[in-house]
Design an enzyme around this catalytic site. Sequence first.
Site, PDB file in Angstrom:
ATOM      1  CE  LYS A 179      20.947 -33.139   6.775  1.00  0.00           C
ATOM      2  NZ  LYS A 179      22.133 -32.514   7.398  1.00  0.00           N
ATOM      3  CD  GLU A 254       9.595 -24.435  13.720  1.00  0.00           C
ATOM      4  OE1 GLU A 254       9.846 -23.317  13.182  1.00  0.00           O
ATOM      5  OE2 GLU A 254      10.311 -24.961  14.573  1.00  0.00           O
ATOM      6  CB  CYS A 288      11.964 -20.768  14.192  1.00  0.00           C
ATOM      7  SG  CYS A 288      11.362 -21.837  15.518  1.00  0.00           S
TER       8      CYS A 288
END
Length: 496
Positions: A179, A254, A288
């Site tokens: 997704k 993560e 990130c």
Amino acid sequence: MSTQSLPKLSMYIDGQWTAPASGEYFETVDPFTGKPWALVPRGNAQDADRAIQAAHRAFTKGPWGRMHPSERGRIIQRFAGLIEEHADQLAEIEVRDNGRLLAEMKHQIRYIPRWYHYYAGLADKIEGTVHPCDKPALSFSRHEPLGVCVGIVPWNAPLFLFSLKAAPALAAGNTLVMKPAEHTSATALKLMELVEKAGFPTGVINIVTGYGPEVGEPLVTHPLTRHVGFTGSTKTGAHLYSLAARDIKRVSLELGGKSPNIVFGDANLDNAVRGVVGGIFGAVGQTCIAGSRLLVHRSVHDRFLEKLAAFTRTARIGDPRHPDTRIGPIANRMQYDRVLGYIDIARQEGAELVLGGKRPDLEECEAGFFVEPTIFAGVDNGMRIAREEVFGPVLAAIPFDEDDEAVAIANDSEFGLAAGVWTSDMRRALMMSERLEAGSVWVNTYRDVSYTTPFGGYKKSGIGRENGVEGIREYLQTKAVWLSTAEEIANPFVIG
């Protein structure tokens, strides 16, 4: 362009292009123009079930589960070659969907096939172990695929983060339901055209699109899902983790970061400037691993910030398709508003604005979601700007005096994804790499990644590792097998 004239995308389930069960679609917006350019299927629990069932059939009844690992590897290799051939086309779609620089996306997508080549090569090298058993038996272990694996991918690097999950999961012999983020679904769907050409059996890879609560959560909680891989915010990751825990599903997460980039007085300052700029303003800070906390030794603090601001001012802001652009738009309206909100918070907390802090006053940027590269000085590590993930081009500079102080400030965070160290003293570099609480520590570089090198977080930055041999282990389970060599079975009421 009216909604009626926008192209409609389709989900990919069980080898078929399909409309959502709801019949509903939503717009995806070009961050540079601020205008919608396509309609994305709004999936729901019914679509999630169809996709999971298809992947389960492909795993339990289709040829994929019975295929020799070498043959799986050859299909993955063909897939990698097709991505190489279509890299420029995929990059252009990615730029239109999330606003990243075209030059950066071309480079990144041309690098993605290496993940598939690497894991395709590992597919037939997953070896078991014969154990030196203390019983009259031959004892050995084997590593087997889990089954249906769900991957939920964020909007900041859609195809790259898709591949970090898909490549090892497929090489291990699993089937997939992916997704993509609702804001950036187009490249994942385009990739399915290449899945068909590569020769993957029907149902091995499926794509559902839509919003997290409507289709993402049903994927996670489905009883046939065996593994959930998620990249995104810590808050969402914790929520999905709790959902997966109800059925004791395997999870790889993560998550967020507030990574320190530490500049010592003996560092090559020109190199450090480039590393800090790449760490926070590369990808407009939407990574990130963004080095969003700059820790600078007080002896070079003022001089370093001057150099940093001067170099950053040279970066062209504008159209991500222009070859000279270095700063593109924020990927979507929601994140754009969030970044501007954090800039206001930093001002209210008393941080000193050194650079940026607003929309650029440029005609080229009028329609898009642009924020100038922003540097704040005078930041205390207790401020929200130093503790919370902004996910945008906002840097918080904090001075320090001693090595121990730098370590204490760097580790004083709920996150632990990455850290950078800039020094010419290799003893200090090694010491810092040991003491910093982070899954990746870069010395005299920043934001380097490789398919060979494990990546993941400490603390609230995640669970598990992607990349390298450790990456494929996330998608395998170990089975122990005992073959008795005893002539007579011992007392059945005594175990051990």
